[in-house]
Every structure is written in C-alpha cells, then in structure tokens.
Design a protein around this motif. Structure first.
Motif, PDB file in Angstrom:
ATOM      1  N   PHE A   1       0.813  -1.216   0.000  1.00  0.00           N
ATOM      2  CA  PHE A   1       0.000   0.000   0.000  1.00  0.00           C
ATOM      3  C   PHE A   1       0.848   1.269   0.000  1.00  0.00           C
ATOM      4  CE2 PHE A   1      -2.723  -3.191   2.032  1.00  0.00           C
ATOM      5  CZ  PHE A   1      -3.832  -3.115   1.204  1.00  0.00           C
ATOM      6  N   TRP A   2       2.158   1.136   0.189  1.00  0.00           N
ATOM      7  CA  TRP A   2       3.021   2.310   0.317  1.00  0.00           C
ATOM      8  C   TRP A   2       3.362   2.904  -1.048  1.00  0.00           C
ATOM      9  CZ3 TRP A   2       3.620   5.483   4.013  1.00  0.00           C
ATOM     10  CH2 TRP A   2       4.632   6.424   3.982  1.00  0.00           C
ATOM     11  N   ASN A   3       3.180   4.204  -1.178  1.00  0.00           N
ATOM     12  CA  ASN A   3       3.509   4.948  -2.385  1.00  0.00           C
ATOM     13  C   ASN A   3       4.812   5.701  -2.108  1.00  0.00           C
ATOM     14  OD1 ASN A   3       3.716   6.751  -4.500  1.00  0.00           O
ATOM     15  ND2 ASN A   3       1.597   7.400  -4.436  1.00  0.00           N
ATOM     16  N   ALA A   4       5.924   5.124  -2.508  1.00  0.00           N
ATOM     17  CA  ALA A   4       7.236   5.714  -2.225  1.00  0.00           C
ATOM     18  C   ALA A   4       7.419   7.066  -2.909  1.00  0.00           C
ATOM     19  CB  ALA A   4       8.338   4.752  -2.655  1.00  0.00           C
ATOM     20  N   GLU A   5       6.781   7.242  -4.059  1.00  0.00           N
ATOM     21  CA  GLU A   5       6.909   8.497  -4.800  1.00  0.00           C
ATOM     22  C   GLU A   5       6.315   9.675  -4.025  1.00  0.00           C
ATOM     23  OE1 GLU A   5       4.868  10.148  -8.802  1.00  0.00           O
ATOM     24  OE2 GLU A   5       6.027   8.291  -9.052  1.00  0.00           O
ATOM     25  N   ARG A   6       5.202   9.434  -3.333  1.00  0.00           N
ATOM     26  CA  ARG A   6       4.535  10.501  -2.575  1.00  0.00           C
ATOM     27  C   ARG A   6       4.791  10.411  -1.081  1.00  0.00           C
ATOM     28  NH1 ARG A   6      -1.334  11.861  -4.061  1.00  0.00           N
ATOM     29  NH2 ARG A   6      -0.673  13.701  -2.951  1.00  0.00           N
ATOM     30  N   ASN A   7       5.496   9.351  -0.651  1.00  0.00           N
ATOM     31  CA  ASN A   7       5.807   9.136   0.754  1.00  0.00           C
ATOM     32  C   ASN A   7       4.554   9.067   1.628  1.00  0.00           C
ATOM     33  OD1 ASN A   7       7.780   8.538   2.629  1.00  0.00           O
ATOM     34  ND2 ASN A   7       7.931  10.650   3.327  1.00  0.00           N
ATOM     35  N   CYS A   8       3.584   8.315   1.139  1.00  0.00           N
ATOM     36  CA  CYS A   8       2.340   8.080   1.872  1.00  0.00           C
ATOM     37  C   CYS A   8       1.704   6.808   1.303  1.00  0.00           C
ATOM     38  CB  CYS A   8       1.379   9.252   1.747  1.00  0.00           C
ATOM     39  SG  CYS A   8       0.803   9.579   0.070  1.00  0.00           S
ATOM     40  N   CYS A   9       0.580   6.422   1.848  1.00  0.00           N
ATOM     41  CA  CYS A   9      -0.109   5.230   1.345  1.00  0.00           C
ATOM     42  C   CYS A   9      -0.939   5.553   0.112  1.00  0.00           C
ATOM     43  CB  CYS A   9      -1.048   4.669   2.415  1.00  0.00           C
ATOM     44  SG  CYS A   9      -0.215   3.984   3.834  1.00  0.00           S
ATOM     45  N   PHE A  10      -1.112   4.550  -0.754  1.00  0.00           N
ATOM     46  CA  PHE A  10      -2.114   4.667  -1.800  1.00  0.00           C
ATOM     47  C   PHE A  10      -3.478   4.636  -1.129  1.00  0.00           C
ATOM     48  CE2 PHE A  10       1.295   2.707  -4.394  1.00  0.00           C
ATOM     49  CZ  PHE A  10       1.316   3.609  -5.448  1.00  0.00           C
ATOM     50  N   ASP A  11      -4.451   5.321  -1.689  1.00  0.00           N
ATOM     51  CA  ASP A  11      -5.804   5.251  -1.152  1.00  0.00           C
ATOM     52  C   ASP A  11      -6.439   3.919  -1.517  1.00  0.00           C
ATOM     53  OD1 ASP A  11      -7.995   6.521   0.278  1.00  0.00           O
ATOM     54  OD2 ASP A  11      -9.017   6.469  -1.659  1.00  0.00           O
ATOM     55  N   VAL A  12      -6.194   3.458  -2.740  1.00  0.00           N
ATOM     56  CA  VAL A  12      -6.728   2.193  -3.244  1.00  0.00           C
ATOM     57  C   VAL A  12      -5.620   1.504  -4.027  1.00  0.00           C
ATOM     58  CG1 VAL A  12      -8.452   1.140  -4.767  1.00  0.00           C
ATOM     59  CG2 VAL A  12      -9.064   3.151  -3.420  1.00  0.00           C
ATOM     60  N   VAL A  13      -5.533   0.189  -3.898  1.00  0.00           N
ATOM     61  CA  VAL A  13      -4.544  -0.597  -4.620  1.00  0.00           C
ATOM     62  C   VAL A  13      -5.255  -1.610  -5.501  1.00  0.00           C
ATOM     63  CG1 VAL A  13      -2.617  -2.197  -4.366  1.00  0.00           C
ATOM     64  CG2 VAL A  13      -2.863  -0.315  -2.774  1.00  0.00           C
ATOM     65  N   ASP A  14      -4.787  -1.745  -6.730  1.00  0.00           N
ATOM     66  CA  ASP A  14      -5.293  -2.755  -7.671  1.00  0.00           C
ATOM     67  C   ASP A  14      -6.789  -2.644  -7.960  1.00  0.00           C
ATOM     68  OD1 ASP A  14      -2.743  -3.825  -7.820  1.00  0.00           O
ATOM     69  OD2 ASP A  14      -3.105  -5.242  -6.201  1.00  0.00           O
ATOM     70  N   SER A  15      -7.294  -1.434  -8.069  1.00  0.00           N
ATOM     71  CA  SER A  15      -8.707  -1.243  -8.389  1.00  0.00           C
ATOM     72  C   SER A  15      -8.933  -1.472  -9.884  1.00  0.00           C
ATOM     73  CB  SER A  15      -9.148   0.165  -8.013  1.00  0.00           C
ATOM     74  OG  SER A  15     -10.489   0.383  -8.374  1.00  0.00           O
ATOM     75  N   PRO A  16      -9.918  -2.288 -10.251  1.00  0.00           N
ATOM     76  CA  PRO A  16     -10.193  -2.517 -11.676  1.00  0.00           C
ATOM     77  C   PRO A  16     -10.459  -1.197 -12.407  1.00  0.00           C
ATOM     78  CG  PRO A  16     -11.439  -4.051 -10.334  1.00  0.00           C
ATOM     79  CD  PRO A  16     -10.821  -3.041  -9.400  1.00  0.00           C
ATOM     80  N   GLY A  17      -9.763  -0.993 -13.486  1.00  0.00           N
ATOM     81  CA  GLY A  17      -9.938   0.203 -14.290  1.00  0.00           C
ATOM     82  C   GLY A  17      -9.180   1.417 -13.788  1.00  0.00           C
TER      83      GLY A  17
END
Length: 78
Positions: free
Chosen positions: A42-58
């Motif tokens: 879930f970690w977004n290294a580019e923004r230094n925070c978590c993704f809100d959603v991971v692997d969402s279709p579309g």
C-alpha cells in the motif's frame, strides 16, 4: 487498510504488554512482522504516503491523499 493498520498496532501493543509481564512476545512479534510486510504493497514511495486504493479494476493504484491516512500512518509508524 485502516483495519490492517489497527491490527498491526494491536499486535505491537500486545507484544509490549507481554514483555512487561515477562511473557513470550514472539507470537505477537511474528504476526506483526507478517502484517507489516503485507502492508508495504500500500506504500507509495513516490509521494511518501499510502495509496488510497490498490489494484482497483480500471484505476489501478489511486494515489489520492485522504484524511483517513492519518490513522494508517499513526498505527504503523512505531
């Protein structure tokens, strides 16, 4: 994700209590390490925070920053 963060926090709290009571904390520490490892997706290294959603279709990964991330970060930042 918030539930995962709370689970990690609970496991680490229980490990701390076990150590204070001179009991084995190994099971709590092992589960905490496993939960932390799975949380990394879930970690977004580019923004230094978590993704809100991971692997969402579309959508894939949604990098939106939302207020509920405070709970996630506080729970796993020990």
């Amino acid at each position: 994700m918030e539930i995962n963060a709370l689970w990690i926090n609970a496991l680490e709290t229980m490990a701390g209590f076990a150590r204070l009571l001179a009991k084995s904390s190994e099971a709590y520490e092992r589960l905490s390490a496993k939960a932390r490892k799975s949380f990394q997706k879930f970690w977004n290294a580019e923004r230094n925070c978590c993704f809100d959603v991971v692997d969402s279709p579309g959508i894939g990964n949604d990098a939106s920053l939302r207020p509920n991330q405070i709970l996630r970060l506080l729970a796993v930042s020990r």
